[in-house]
Design an enzyme around this catalytic site. Structure first.
Site, PDB file in Angstrom:
ATOM      1  N   THR A 218       0.903  -1.351  -0.058  1.00 47.37           N
ATOM      2  CA  THR A 218      -0.004  -0.038  -0.206  1.00 47.37           C
ATOM      3  C   THR A 218       0.921   1.154   0.102  1.00 47.37           C
ATOM      4  O   THR A 218       1.825   1.211   0.528  1.00 47.37           O
ATOM      5  CB  THR A 218      -0.951   0.194   1.373  1.00 47.37           C
ATOM      6  OG1 THR A 218      -1.316   1.154   1.429  1.00 47.37           O
ATOM      7  CG2 THR A 218      -0.191  -0.637   2.426  1.00 47.37           C
ATOM      8  N   ASP A 219       0.212   2.357  -0.537  1.00 46.30           N
ATOM      9  CA  ASP A 219       0.861   3.570  -0.441  1.00 46.30           C
ATOM     10  C   ASP A 219       1.086   4.096   1.205  1.00 46.30           C
ATOM     11  O   ASP A 219       1.679   4.991   1.350  1.00 46.30           O
ATOM     12  CB  ASP A 219       0.342   4.745  -1.371  1.00 46.30           C
ATOM     13  CG  ASP A 219      -1.185   5.093  -1.188  1.00 46.30           C
ATOM     14  OD1 ASP A 219      -1.626   4.271  -0.076  1.00 46.30           O
ATOM     15  OD2 ASP A 219      -1.764   5.766  -1.639  1.00 46.30           O
ATOM     16  N   GLU A 220       0.386   3.491   1.867  1.00 46.39           N
ATOM     17  CA  GLU A 220       0.483   4.181   3.388  1.00 46.39           C
ATOM     18  C   GLU A 220       1.573   3.839   4.048  1.00 46.39           C
ATOM     19  O   GLU A 220       1.786   4.415   5.036  1.00 46.39           O
ATOM     20  CB  GLU A 220      -0.895   3.540   4.265  1.00 46.39           C
ATOM     21  CG  GLU A 220      -2.377   3.582   3.459  1.00 46.39           C
ATOM     22  CD  GLU A 220      -3.361   3.559   4.521  1.00 46.39           C
ATOM     23  OE1 GLU A 220      -3.113   3.538   5.574  1.00 46.39           O
ATOM     24  OE2 GLU A 220      -4.458   3.628   3.933  1.00 46.39           O
TER      25      GLU A 220
ATOM     26  N   TYR B 222      -1.663  -0.439  11.031  1.00 46.74           N
ATOM     27  CA  TYR B 222      -2.008  -1.208   9.666  1.00 46.74           C
ATOM     28  C   TYR B 222      -0.955  -0.915   8.766  1.00 46.74           C
ATOM     29  O   TYR B 222      -0.244  -1.945   8.248  1.00 46.74           O
ATOM     30  CB  TYR B 222      -3.297  -0.747   8.970  1.00 46.74           C
ATOM     31  CG  TYR B 222      -3.291  -1.023   7.494  1.00 46.74           C
ATOM     32  CD1 TYR B 222      -3.455  -2.444   6.993  1.00 46.74           C
ATOM     33  CD2 TYR B 222      -3.292  -0.136   6.705  1.00 46.74           C
ATOM     34  CE1 TYR B 222      -3.351  -2.718   5.650  1.00 46.74           C
ATOM     35  CE2 TYR B 222      -3.379  -0.433   5.277  1.00 46.74           C
ATOM     36  CZ  TYR B 222      -3.298  -1.829   4.762  1.00 46.74           C
ATOM     37  OH  TYR B 222      -3.176  -2.133   3.503  1.00 46.74           O
TER      38      TYR B 222
ATOM     39  N   LYS C  46       2.026  -3.488   7.320  1.00 50.58           N
ATOM     40  CA  LYS C  46       2.468  -3.563   5.838  1.00 50.58           C
ATOM     41  C   LYS C  46       3.776  -3.391   5.579  1.00 50.58           C
ATOM     42  O   LYS C  46       4.711  -3.861   4.872  1.00 50.58           O
ATOM     43  CB  LYS C  46       1.581  -2.825   4.923  1.00 50.58           C
ATOM     44  CG  LYS C  46      -0.014  -3.160   5.075  1.00 50.58           C
ATOM     45  CD  LYS C  46      -0.370  -4.605   4.460  1.00 50.58           C
ATOM     46  CE  LYS C  46       0.027  -4.751   2.943  1.00 50.58           C
ATOM     47  NZ  LYS C  46      -0.468  -6.096   2.550  1.00 50.58           N
TER      48      LYS C  46
HETATM   49  P1  NAD Z   1      -9.822  -7.554   2.001  1.00 50.22           P
HETATM   50  O1  NAD Z   1      -9.832  -7.247   3.449  1.00 50.22           O
HETATM   51  O2  NAD Z   1     -11.035  -7.194   1.388  1.00 50.22           O
HETATM   52  O3  NAD Z   1      -9.400  -8.798   1.856  1.00 50.22           O
HETATM   53  C1  NAD Z   1      -8.665  -9.527   2.575  1.00 50.22           C
HETATM   54  C2  NAD Z   1      -8.728 -11.226   2.391  1.00 50.22           C
HETATM   55  O4  NAD Z   1      -7.385 -11.849   3.276  1.00 50.22           O
HETATM   56  C3  NAD Z   1      -9.848 -11.794   2.880  1.00 50.22           C
HETATM   57  O5  NAD Z   1     -10.369 -12.526   2.151  1.00 50.22           O
HETATM   58  C4  NAD Z   1      -9.508 -12.419   4.341  1.00 50.22           C
HETATM   59  O6  NAD Z   1     -10.384 -13.396   4.598  1.00 50.22           O
HETATM   60  C5  NAD Z   1      -8.065 -12.827   3.894  1.00 50.22           C
HETATM   61  N1  NAD Z   1      -7.180 -13.210   4.952  1.00 50.22           N
HETATM   62  C6  NAD Z   1      -7.142 -12.372   6.081  1.00 50.22           C
HETATM   63  N2  NAD Z   1      -6.089 -12.847   7.074  1.00 50.22           N
HETATM   64  C7  NAD Z   1      -5.973 -14.018   6.376  1.00 50.22           C
HETATM   65  C8  NAD Z   1      -5.091 -15.119   6.772  1.00 50.22           C
HETATM   66  N3  NAD Z   1      -4.368 -15.024   8.097  1.00 50.22           N
HETATM   67  N4  NAD Z   1      -5.026 -16.137   6.086  1.00 50.22           N
HETATM   68  C9  NAD Z   1      -5.562 -16.159   4.883  1.00 50.22           C
HETATM   69  N5  NAD Z   1      -6.442 -15.181   4.357  1.00 50.22           N
HETATM   70  C10 NAD Z   1      -6.480 -14.340   5.243  1.00 50.22           C
HETATM   71  O7  NAD Z   1      -8.502  -6.732   1.669  1.00 50.22           O
HETATM   72  P2  NAD Z   1      -8.145  -6.071   0.138  1.00 50.22           P
HETATM   73  O8  NAD Z   1      -8.953  -4.521   0.405  1.00 50.22           O
HETATM   74  O9  NAD Z   1      -8.624  -6.703  -0.928  1.00 50.22           O
HETATM   75  O10 NAD Z   1      -6.681  -5.785   0.187  1.00 50.22           O
HETATM   76  C11 NAD Z   1      -5.868  -6.934  -0.378  1.00 50.22           C
HETATM   77  C12 NAD Z   1      -4.441  -6.490  -0.296  1.00 50.22           C
HETATM   78  O11 NAD Z   1      -4.364  -5.542  -1.017  1.00 50.22           O
HETATM   79  C13 NAD Z   1      -3.989  -6.399   1.236  1.00 50.22           C
HETATM   80  O12 NAD Z   1      -2.613  -6.712   1.213  1.00 50.22           O
HETATM   81  C14 NAD Z   1      -4.200  -4.812   1.396  1.00 50.22           C
HETATM   82  O13 NAD Z   1      -3.190  -4.226   2.276  1.00 50.22           O
HETATM   83  C15 NAD Z   1      -3.616  -4.182  -0.068  1.00 50.22           C
HETATM   84  N6  NAD Z   1      -4.257  -2.915  -0.445  1.00 50.22           N
HETATM   85  C16 NAD Z   1      -5.401  -2.786  -0.214  1.00 50.22           C
HETATM   86  C17 NAD Z   1      -5.572  -1.565  -0.861  1.00 50.22           C
HETATM   87  C18 NAD Z   1      -7.271  -0.970  -0.856  1.00 50.22           C
HETATM   88  O14 NAD Z   1      -7.584   0.191  -1.133  1.00 50.22           O
HETATM   89  N7  NAD Z   1      -8.164  -1.988  -0.466  1.00 50.22           N
HETATM   90  C19 NAD Z   1      -5.014  -0.826  -1.254  1.00 50.22           C
HETATM   91  C20 NAD Z   1      -3.466  -0.972  -1.447  1.00 50.22           C
HETATM   92  C21 NAD Z   1      -3.035  -1.982  -0.889  1.00 50.22           C
HETATM   93  O1  DAU Z   2      -4.111   3.713   0.407  1.00 50.34           O
HETATM   94  C1  DAU Z   2      -4.207   2.749   0.574  1.00 50.34           C
HETATM   95  C2  DAU Z   2      -5.248   2.049   1.565  1.00 50.34           C
HETATM   96  O2  DAU Z   2      -6.368   2.671   1.187  1.00 50.34           O
HETATM   97  C3  DAU Z   2      -5.141   0.695   1.540  1.00 50.34           C
HETATM   98  O3  DAU Z   2      -3.833   0.134   2.175  1.00 50.34           O
HETATM   99  C4  DAU Z   2      -6.188   0.052   2.877  1.00 50.34           C
HETATM  100  O4  DAU Z   2      -6.219  -1.239   2.707  1.00 50.34           O
HETATM  101  C5  DAU Z   2      -7.448   0.599   2.527  1.00 50.34           C
HETATM  102  O5  DAU Z   2      -8.351   0.318   3.641  1.00 50.34           O
HETATM  103  C6  DAU Z   2      -7.197   2.135   2.183  1.00 50.34           C
HETATM  104  O6  DAU Z   2      -7.065   2.695   3.474  1.00 50.34           O
HETATM  105  P1  DAU Z   2      -8.164   4.382   3.924  1.00 50.34           P
HETATM  106  O7  DAU Z   2      -7.724   4.448   5.321  1.00 50.34           O
HETATM  107  O8  DAU Z   2      -7.290   5.355   3.046  1.00 50.34           O
HETATM  108  O9  DAU Z   2      -9.293   3.743   3.421  1.00 50.34           O
HETATM  109  P2  DAU Z   2     -10.895   4.218   4.099  1.00 50.34           P
HETATM  110  O10 DAU Z   2     -11.861   3.774   3.243  1.00 50.34           O
HETATM  111  O11 DAU Z   2     -10.779   3.542   5.612  1.00 50.34           O
HETATM  112  O12 DAU Z   2     -10.709   5.843   4.124  1.00 50.34           O
HETATM  113  C7  DAU Z   2     -10.690   6.624   3.031  1.00 50.34           C
HETATM  114  C8  DAU Z   2     -10.650   8.027   3.532  1.00 50.34           C
HETATM  115  O13 DAU Z   2     -12.021   8.285   3.952  1.00 50.34           O
HETATM  116  C9  DAU Z   2      -9.692   8.282   4.788  1.00 50.34           C
HETATM  117  O14 DAU Z   2      -9.151   9.512   4.780  1.00 50.34           O
HETATM  118  C10 DAU Z   2     -10.698   8.015   6.106  1.00 50.34           C
HETATM  119  C11 DAU Z   2     -11.863   8.520   5.540  1.00 50.34           C
HETATM  120  N1  DAU Z   2     -13.267   8.102   5.969  1.00 50.34           N
HETATM  121  C12 DAU Z   2     -13.370   6.685   6.093  1.00 50.34           C
HETATM  122  C13 DAU Z   2     -14.585   6.113   6.459  1.00 50.34           C
HETATM  123  C14 DAU Z   2     -14.597   4.622   6.770  1.00 50.34           C
HETATM  124  C15 DAU Z   2     -14.267   9.044   6.575  1.00 50.34           C
HETATM  125  O15 DAU Z   2     -14.088  10.022   6.426  1.00 50.34           O
HETATM  126  N2  DAU Z   2     -15.384   8.182   6.774  1.00 50.34           N
HETATM  127  C16 DAU Z   2     -15.452   6.749   6.932  1.00 50.34           C
HETATM  128  O16 DAU Z   2     -16.569   6.430   7.665  1.00 50.34           O
END
Ligand code: NAD
Ligand code: DAU
Length: 353
Positions: free
Chosen positions: A131-133, A156, A160
C-alpha cells in the site's frame, strides 16, 4: 507461471484479481486460492468462477499463518508463483485491535516467504501486494515515489511496511525472485462496506448519515480495482525481480468531494428519489486518530518501464461502482447482516480464522 497461489483471494482485490486472471488475462495456468475467510473474505465472490473453471481454479480454506498446512499446499499443488494479497486491511480496525494485523500481515508474510524459500528451486515469482500508506503522510505538495522513505502512521501501515521489508530482505539475502507493488485506494465491486466508497454509496442510497472524519479535507488517490489488477499482472509478467512499483489512479481527491460526487450521482439516478439533496446527509464526525492528511502517488516508473496506465476515470469508475452496489443488493444484505458467515460455517465448519 503455471501453478499460482493467490492468498486472500476471497477478499475485495483478490477476488477481482482472480476473476481478471481467469477471464481476461493471458495467464493459462491454475489458481489455488487460499483464504481463511475472516469477516472480509467471502467465497461467494467467486462462486461462478468455481463453476466455470473447475480445472483451473481451486479454493482452499486455510490460514497463511498455519505453517504445516501451507507447506502441504505448496507441495501438493507444486506452487511456482505466489501473489500475496491476504491481510487485515482496514485502518480503523487496526486502531481498535492491532494484534490480528501483526499476526497476519507480518507473521503470515514471513511464513509464506519461508515456504517460498524452501521451494525456491521451483519458484518463479513471489509478488507482494502493498500500500501507499507505508510512506506516511504528505503535505500539500509532492508525491510518493519508489524512493520515498517509509514512515507508516497506523498499526495497519506499520504492519504492511514490516512485510514489505521482509520481502525485500528475502530478495537481497536469499535471491528469492520477488516483486512488490504499493498501491493507492482501490474501489469497485465486492469491496466490504466498511471502506469509504461502499459505505457512502449504501448510506446515501438508504438516506442514512454519511460520517466524514474531521474536516473532510484529507486527500486520497483513487484507483478502480480492475486497473489495479491489470497493473499487478503487468508487474508479475514483466517487472524486474527485486523491484518495487507504485500504482495509482492519478485521481487525487478530498474525501468530502468524493462523498459529494456519490450524492450527486445518486440524486440524478432513477433510484427512489429523496425530497432533499443527499449532500445534506453528510455529518462531520470525530477524526480518525493519526489520520494521514494526504496521499498522492507517482507511478511514472510503472508507465515508463512497463507501459501501464490506468484506464478508468474517477467519475466513470464511481458510476460503475454505484451501479454494481445497487444491482447486487442481495450480496450487500448477506455481507452486512453477516448471513454469509453462517453459510461459511455450514460449508467449512468454522466461520473465522
Ligand atoms: P480485504 O480485507 O477485502 O481482503 C483480505 C482477504 O484476506 C480476506 O479474504 C481475508 O479473509 C483474507 N485473510 C485475512 N487474514 C488471512 C489469513 N491469516 N490467512 C488467509 N487469508 C486471510 O482486503 P483488500 O482490500 O482486498 O486488500 C488486499 C491486499 O491489498 C492487502 O494486502 C492490502 O493491504 C492491499 N491493499 C489494499 C488497498 C485497498 O484500497 N483496499 C490498497 C492498497 C493495497
Ligand atoms: O491507500 C491505500 C489504503 O486505502 C489501503 O492500504 C487500505 O487497505 C484501504 O483500507 C485504504 O485505506 P484508507 O484508510 O485510506 O481507506 P478508508 O476507506 O478507510 O478511508 C478513506 C478515507 O476516508 C480516509 O481518509 C478516512 C476517510 N473516512 C473513512 C471512513 C470509513 C471517512 O471520512 N469516513 C468513513 O466512514
Amino acid at each position: 507461471m503455471k501453478n499460482m497461489l493467490v492468498t486472500g483471494g476471497c477478499g475485495f482485490i483478490g477476488a477481482n484479481f482472480i476473476r481478471y486472471l481467469l477471464e481476461k488475462s493471458d495467464f493459462d495456468g491454475s489458481v489455488v486460492n487460499v483464504d481463511c475467510l475472516t469477516y472480509a473474505g467471502n467465497p461467494e465472490n467467486l462462486s461462478d468462477i468455481e463453476e466455470r473453471f473447475p480445472d483451473r481454479y481451486i479454493f482452499v480454506k486455510g490460514d497463511i499463518c498455519y505453517k504445516e498446512g501451507m507447506a502441504r499446499l505448496f507441495n501438493d499443488y507444486e506452487i511456482d508463483t505466489v501473489c500475496h494479497f491476504a491481510a487485515e486491511s482496514h485502518v480503523d480496525r487496526s486502531i481498535v485491535g492491532p494484534a490480528a494485523f501483526i499476526q497476519t500481515n507480518i507473521v503470515g508474510t514471513f511464513n509464506l516467504l519461508e515456504l517460498a524459500r524452501k521451494n525456491q528451486g521451483r519458484l518463479e515469482l513471489f509478488h507482494h501486494i502493498s500500500t501507499d500508506e507505508v510512506f506516511g503522510s504528505l503535505g500539500k505538495e509532492g508525491y510518493f515515489t519508489e524512493e520515498t522513505a517509509y514512515k507508516p502512521n497506523s498499526p495497519y501501515s506499520a504492519s504492511k511496511a514490516a512485510s514489505d521489508h521482509l520481502v525485500r530482505a528475502y530478495y537481497k539475502t536469499y535471491d528469492l525472485p520477488v516483486t512488490i507493488s504499493n498501491c493507492s485506494n482501490n474501489y469497485g465491486p465486492y469491496q466490504f462496506p466498511e471502506k469509504l466508497l461502499p459505505l457512502m454509496i449504501l448510506n446515501a442510497f438508504e438516506g442514512k448519515p454519511l460520517p466524514v472524519y474531521g474536516d473532510g479535507l484529507n486527500v486520497r488517490d483513487w484507483l478502480y480495482v480492475r486497473d489495479h489488477c491489470t497493473a499487478i499482472w503487468t508487474i508479475m509478467k514483466n517487472g524486474k525481480r527485486g523491484e518495487t512499483y507504485n500504482i495509482g489512479g492519478d485521481t487525487e481527491m478530498e474525501n468530502i468531494r468524493i462523498v459529494e460526487m456519490v450524492c450527486d450521482i445518486l440524486d440524478e439516478l432513477p433510484v427512489p428519489k429523496r425530497d432533499y439533496p443527499r449532500r445534506e446527509l453528510v455529518e462531520f464526525v470525530k477524526d480518525r486518530p493519526g489520520h494521514d492528511r494526504r496521499y498522492a502517488i507517482d507511478f511514472t516508473k510503472l508507465t515508463e518501464e512497463l507501459g501501464w496506465m490506468p484506464e478508468e476515470s474517477l467519475e466513470s469508475g464511481i458510476r460503475k461502482t454505484i451501479k454494481w452496489y445497487l444491482d447486487n443488493q442481495e450480496w450487500v444484505d448477506r455481507v452486512r447482516s453477516g448471513e454469509y458467515q453462517s453459510w461459511i460455517k455450514e460449508q467449512y465448519g468454522q466461520a473465522d480464522c
